[in-house]
Write an enzyme that holds these catalytic residues in place. Structure first.
Site, mmCIF file in Angstrom:
data_model
loop_
_atom_site.group_PDB
_atom_site.id
_atom_site.type_symbol
_atom_site.label_atom_id
_atom_site.label_comp_id
_atom_site.label_asym_id
_atom_site.label_seq_id
_atom_site.Cartn_x
_atom_site.Cartn_y
_atom_site.Cartn_z
ATOM 1 N N LEU A 133 -10.870 0.411 2.274
ATOM 2 C CA LEU A 133 -11.040 1.589 1.441
ATOM 3 C C LEU A 133 -9.912 1.490 0.416
ATOM 4 C CD1 LEU A 133 -12.752 4.122 1.065
ATOM 5 C CD2 LEU A 133 -11.201 5.334 2.587
ATOM 6 N N ASP A 134 -10.270 1.438 -0.847
ATOM 7 C CA ASP A 134 -9.271 1.226 -1.893
ATOM 8 C C ASP A 134 -8.126 2.227 -1.813
ATOM 9 O OD1 ASP A 134 -10.620 -0.952 -3.067
ATOM 10 O OD2 ASP A 134 -11.880 0.398 -4.239
ATOM 11 N N ARG A 135 -6.983 1.815 -2.295
ATOM 12 C CA ARG A 135 -5.788 2.651 -2.282
ATOM 13 C C ARG A 135 -6.054 4.017 -2.895
ATOM 14 N NH1 ARG A 135 -3.001 4.244 -6.221
ATOM 15 N NH2 ARG A 135 -3.769 2.661 -7.643
#
Length: 179
Positions: free
Chosen positions: A39-41
Site C-alpha cells: 500500500l503506497d506511502r
C-alpha cells in the site's frame, strides 16, 4: 498468523524506516510476519500481514484476482461515462486494467487525514468506491486521473474476505479468516 492493520498515511509497507518515512515496526511488534502486498506511502487503510508465505503470495499475486476495495476521494464529480470507463477498464501506459466495480458513494465516515487533502474552493470533490482485482503500480490513482478525476485521498477498506472494520490508523488485530 494473519494480521489486519490500518496503515496510516505516510507509513511504508515495510518494517524498516526509510529516510523520514516510518516503517511498520513502529506499529507492529510481531516477529515473522510480512506484508502481503503493498500500500503506497501516501495511501491509507487495510494492509494484511502474515507469517504464511503461501498465503502472502496468494494475496499479492494478481493471478489469483483477489478483489481489493478502495474509497477514493477525487477532484470533481465523475459522471456515468467516467464510472463506466473505470468499470470497463482503463488504458494506462502499461496496459489496460481489468474490469472493475465503480460507483459514487456518500462521503464515508473515516478518520481525519494528517496532513489534510488540498482543497480547491472552485473544484468540488466526491468519493468513489472502486474494487479492482489486480495491483499495477499506483493503479487506482492512475485510473481516476485517466478519467479526469485525480485522486485526493485513497483508503483501502477490503482485500478479499478481510475488511478494515472500525480499526483506527495504527491499530491492528489478528484474524483466523482465510480466503
Amino acid at each position: 498468523m494473519i494480521l489486519i492493520f490500518n496503515k496510516p498515511m505516510n507509513v511504508l509497507s515495510q518494517f524498516t524506516d526509510e529516510g523520514k518515512w516510518p516503517g511498520l515496526a513502529r506499529y507492529i511488534d510481531q516477529p515473522g510476519v510480512y506484508a502481503a502486498g503493498r500500500l503506497d506511502r501516501d495511501s491509507e487503510g487495510l494492509l494484511v500481514l502474515t507469517d504464511d508465505g503461501r498465503l502472502q503470495a496468494r494475496i499479492a499475486n494478481p493471478k489469483f484476482k483477489l478483489p481489493k476495495t478502495y474509497w477514493v476521494q477525487v477532484e470533481g464529480v465523475p459522471d456515468d461515462v467516467a464510472l463506466q470507463t473505470l468499470a470497463a477498464g482503463v488504458d494506462l501506459n502499461d496496459g489496460r486494467t481489468r474490469p472493475a466495480k465503480a460507483r459514487l458513494i456518500e462521503p464515508p465516515d473515516v478518520w481525519d487525514r494528517d496532513p489534510p487533502i488540498r482543497v480547491r474552493k472552485s473544484v468540488p470533490d466526491s468519493w468513489v468506491e472502486l474494487t479492482i482485482s489486480e495491483g499495477k503500480n499506483r493503479q487506482v490513482r492512475r485510473m481516476t486521473a485517466a478519467v479526469g478525476h485525480p485522486t485526493l485521498r485513497l483508503v483501502r477498506v477490503a482485500i478479499g474476505p478481510w475488511s478494515l472494520g472500525r480499526l483506527q490508523p495504527g491499530e491492528w488485530i489478528t484474524t483466523t479468516v482465510r480466503p
